[in-house]
Each structure stands twice: as C-alpha cells, then as structure tokens.
Enzyme design. Structure first.
Site, mmCIF file in Angstrom:
data_model
loop_
_atom_site.group_PDB
_atom_site.id
_atom_site.type_symbol
_atom_site.label_atom_id
_atom_site.label_comp_id
_atom_site.label_asym_id
_atom_site.label_seq_id
_atom_site.Cartn_x
_atom_site.Cartn_y
_atom_site.Cartn_z
ATOM 1 C CG ASN A 162 -0.344 -0.200 2.517
ATOM 2 O OD1 ASN A 162 0.786 -0.673 2.621
ATOM 3 N ND2 ASN A 162 -1.052 0.170 3.565
ATOM 4 N NE ARG A 170 7.256 3.287 8.647
ATOM 5 C CZ ARG A 170 5.934 3.365 8.852
ATOM 6 N NH1 ARG A 170 5.339 4.544 8.875
ATOM 7 N NH2 ARG A 170 5.219 2.277 9.003
ATOM 8 C CE LYS A 185 7.811 -10.845 1.227
ATOM 9 N NZ LYS A 185 6.954 -10.238 0.152
ATOM 10 C CB ALA A 187 3.901 -6.279 -1.448
ATOM 11 N N GLY A 239 2.710 -5.248 7.757
ATOM 12 C CA GLY A 239 1.680 -6.033 7.095
ATOM 13 C C GLY A 239 0.606 -6.460 8.076
ATOM 14 C CB SER A 240 -2.074 -8.958 7.769
ATOM 15 O OG SER A 240 -1.414 -10.202 7.662
ATOM 16 C CD GLU A 261 2.583 -0.261 10.578
ATOM 17 O OE1 GLU A 261 1.440 -0.540 11.022
ATOM 18 O OE2 GLU A 261 2.798 0.062 9.416
ATOM 19 C CG LEU A 262 1.958 -6.516 13.363
ATOM 20 C CD1 LEU A 262 1.750 -7.569 14.446
ATOM 21 C CD2 LEU A 262 2.561 -7.137 12.112
ATOM 22 N NE ARG A 289 -0.918 9.092 4.186
ATOM 23 C CZ ARG A 289 0.063 8.815 5.023
ATOM 24 N NH1 ARG A 289 -0.208 8.433 6.263
ATOM 25 N NH2 ARG A 289 1.320 8.936 4.653
ATOM 26 C CB CYS A 295 -2.014 0.064 9.050
ATOM 27 S SG CYS A 295 -0.544 1.117 8.966
ATOM 28 C CD GLU A 469 8.868 0.548 10.580
ATOM 29 O OE1 GLU A 469 9.560 -0.339 10.047
ATOM 30 O OE2 GLU A 469 7.767 0.924 10.141
#
Length: 489
Positions: A162, A170, A185, A187, A239-240, A261-262, A289, A295, A469
């Site tokens: 996203n 970051r 890695k 997405a 991510g999730s 960071e979920l 946004r 998230c 972060e």
C-alpha cells in the site's frame, strides 16, 4: 510522447531481475511473475520470481558485507542516504507514475508519497552521525562503564503493497544509518517501486551486498528459511497481524530482534464541542488517504449523538463529490483497490453492515470500469456488532457509530485487539488530555487526520505491533547496546 508511451517508458526503465550481491540477475529457477495495473486489470510487465536458492545467495551476500559495512564511517553512510534523498526528489514524477501504475493511488498522492519516502532518507542521514554511547564511573568508584552502540547485523525487511516506496525507505533508512546489511522482500503486487529504489541506492553509492531485493510469489518459502538460518539478526515487517504472528513464531528459534507494524482498527472520535469543519476535513484525511488502504485509516467513526446527523451530512457531501477513476487521469481523487480480493472484501463488509441495520448515505457499491473500483461510501446508524467495526476495512468506507458520553466513546474505541492509532476531535483541553491518555493506541491524532511523519515515532500497541519506526527512536531498532566494564582504574 503520448501518455501511453510515457507509462511504458517508465515501466521499461526499471530493472526486472533480482538484486543480489550488487548484481541484477534472473531467478535461478528461471521463473517470473506478472505485475498488474489494478485500474485496468492489464499486465504491466513481468519480474523475476525469487526462490529459496536465490534467498540464500542474498543472505550470503548480506553476511559477507556486514563486517566491512558496519565499520564504514557514519558520515559516509549518511551521505549515501543524503544522495538517495536527492535522487528520489529529482525523479519524483517518474517514480510517482510508476507507483500509480502498479498500485492505483492517484498521481498527486503518489507524488506526495515519494516526498514522504525521501524524508526518511534525509532524516536518517542526519541520525547516522548521532549514534551515541556513554561513559560513567561505577557507584563505588572502582570501575568505569563504557557503553557502545553497534549495528544489530543482517536484517530481513518485509514491506507491504500500500505504501511501496515509503515503507521501503522507512526500514532501509535506519538500517543503512546503523550499519546493517539487508535483504528486502517487497510485496508481490508492487515490486517495481522497490526495484527502482534499489537502483537509486546503487547510484547513491551503496556498496555491493549491503542491500539485496527479492520479489517473489512465495514469501513464506523465501523468508522462513532465512529467519531460521541464524545469520539474520533482525526482521522488520509491515503487514497484517496474522502474518506478523507467524513471523514472530519463526523468529523465536533464533531469538531475533523484531519490529512489527501490523494491522489497525483506528477509532475516530468526534465530540460535540469539536470544530465540525476541522473534524470533517480530518475524517477525509484519515479515511481517504491511499483510498482507505492504510493501517492508519479511520476504521470506526464515533460521533457524539447531538452532532452525528450534521457530521454525516457534511461527510457524505464530501465523499460523494470525490472523482473515481484511473490514478493517472486528471482530477481523479480515488483510484482502484489493489485487487479483486480486496474489492470483494469491502463489498462483503458493507453488505454485512447494511444487513444489520446500517444505512447507506452515499456510495455503497463498485465503481464503473474494468478495474477494482469501489465508490466512496458513508454508512450511518452502524451497530457496534457490525463486522466492519472489528475488521480492518482497507477501502473507502466510513462507518459512523454514535455515542452519548466520553466514557462510552473511550470504551468503544478501546474495544478491539488492535492499538495502532486513534483520532480525537475536541476543543476542550481537559478532555483532549483525558481521552488521549485513556486511548490504548501507540499514536493519537489530536484535531488532525494525519499522524505519519518521519521525525516522529510510528508504531502501535496490543496486536498492532512491536517497536517504533521513524523519529529519534527509529534507529534504536537496528542497534545493539554493548557494555564494557573497565577495572583497574
């Protein structure tokens, strides 16, 4: 040059291979995968599809480069980042177009992300020369304490689709500043931004082997063996929450440092003393946004009962006026969702809410065209038991839930496993402090709809993650503290 020709040229210029040990190459198994334009469903290009053998080659390169890289002068590491910042800003237009093509956000918003992404390089270029230790005398006077800060070692960085450029910088920014080597890695949906970023860093002078990039359709098969190998010393993931939990389990065997960071489920609280114009503007920022695919997006809009009808009317008017379309087109404010699965999820959540009694004030269905478009939507009279109050929507849907008093608003806002960010709109100073302190989130937007800033610590509590972060503490995630006790003095 036609618009189509420019789009094709921007895609053509990006390296499509794997970056390993400073060299672009094909995947060992020879595989590739397609990158899709979500606004049309058409294929932009194909990129190399990394496998586990490629992953271990990348890890070998990172491990081999770590010793010399961490001994590089802090100023030199900072200058690499500074040059990276300048190159990102020089190429802002092309990089924004590339991002819009692969993930759909409107072009002006993509340009904003490039500037935001570049700021992480500028910020951490300045932090590289401010890594401090310490010296003190033992309380009994018989020894001296020397405190050192040293690079944690090779890192595995895993970024989402996203914000494909900003989430890269970051993580890469503080890693470079601290003296860590990296395996990135990106997405599967958005590898092109990461590949373009890697090329910029090579041009900026990043030594061979310090950064490798592994686009892949098999993220688990590529990352898990590296996390269990023992040479990776840190994993940073955005991510999730379910994937984050799995990565934490895989990291436990080697006791890796982790930054997670979920997911989020951000409450947006509007009290009856709020500046209503500011609250509506803040809601538009916090909800829309990145097409709502963030998230930090306002997921639950809690509005005090007395002002809820007027707030809903104004928000619906603003949402309904947004122009939906391909992100490269003039005047478009809302692009497509990332893929068909995302579109189906958003529609399912809206259908569930309506089935439980919610009313559609505006929107409420897919947009026109071949892409994955969903019309900006406002739902009113949303019951607390609706699925979208407990599920991250990740789309342009604003559900409004009413409340009567401050304690009810706080209780509803905290009634979630997530705790990334919350938003509060009030002109009462006492209430602002009470509510901000009571909310169980790592960040609070007080009378503002955007909290992200490279100079501020970003991160959540509960199931929204671990670590921070950005800001002064961002580099700490990539540093170990070593204590040297000195006797005989």
């Amino acid at each position: 040059m036609t618009v189509a020709d420019r789009e094709a040229l921007v895609v053509e210029r990006v390296s499509k291979g794997l970056l390993i040990g400073g060299q672009w190459r094909d995947a060992k198994a020879g595989g590739t995968f397609k990158v899709e334009d979500p606004s049309t469903g058409s294929v932009l290009c194909e990129v190399a599809d990394a496998g586990v053998d490629d992953a271990f080659d990348a890890l070998d390169a990172a491990a081999a480069a770590q010793s010399s890289w961490q001994r590089t002068a802090p100023r030199e590491r900072g200058e690499v980042l500074r040059r990276g910042y300048e190159l990102l800003m020089e190429r802002q237009d092309d990089l924004a177009l590339l991002m819009t093509l692969e993930m759909g956000k409107p072009l002006p918003e993509a340009k904003g992300e490039i500037a935001y992404a570049a700021e992480f390089f500028r910020w951490f270029s300045e932090e590289a020369v401010r890594i401090e230790g310490g010296f003190s005398i033992a309380p009994n006077g018989q020894a001296r304490f020397l405190i050192m800060r040293q690079a944690v070692g090779p890192c595995m960085l895993i970024t989402p689709w996203n914000f494909p450029m900003a989430m890269g910088t970051r993580k890469i920014g503080p890693a470079i500043a601290a003296g860590c080597t990296m395996v990135l890695k990106p997405a599967q949906q958005t590898p092109l931004s990461a590949l373009a970023l890697a090329d910029i860093l090579r041009e900026a002078g990043l030594p061979e082997g310090v950064l490798s990039v592994l686009p892949t359709t098999d993220p688990g098969g590529v990352t898990e063996p590296l996390l269990r190998d023992g040479r990776i010393r840190k994993v940073s993931f955005t991510g999730s929450t379910p994937v984050g939990r799995k990565l934490l389990e895989q990291s436990a065997g080697q006791v890796l440092r982790t930054s997670m960071e979920l997911g989020g489920n951000a409450p947006f609280l509007v009290f009856d003393d709020a500046d209503l114009d500011a609250a509506v503007e803040g809601a538009m920022q916090a909800k829309m946004r990145n097409i709502g695919e963030a998230c930090t997006a306002a997921n639950r809009l809690y509005v005090q009962s007395g002002i809820a009808p007027e707030f809903a009317r104004r928000l619906s008017e603003r949402m309904g006026a947004l122009k939906l379309g391909r992100g490269t087109e003039e005047g478009v404010q809302v692009g497509p969702l990332i893929d068909a699965k995302a579109l189906a999820k958003v529609q399912s959540l809206v259908d569930d809410a309506v089935g439980r009694g919610a009313k559609i004030a505006v929107g409420g269905g897919p947009g026109d065209g071949d892409g994955y478009f969903y019309r900006p939507t406002v739902l009113t009279d949303v019951p607390q038991e609706a699925e979208l109050t407990s599920t991250e929507i990740f789309g342009p849907v604003a559900p409004i839930v009413t409340f009567d008093d401050e304690q009810e608003a706080i209780a509803d806002a905290n009634d979630t496993e997530f705790g990334l960010v919350s938003y509060v709109f009030t002109q009462d100073l006492g209430r602002a402090f009470r509510v901000s302190e009571a909310l169980e989130t790592g960040m609070v937007g007080l009378n503002q709809g955007i909290v992200s800033n490279p100079a501020a610590p970003f991160g959540g509590v509960k199931h929204s993650g671990l670590g921070r972060e950005g800001g002064r503490v961002g580099i700490d995630e990539f540093l170990e503290t070593k204590y040297v006790g000195i006797g005989g003095v």
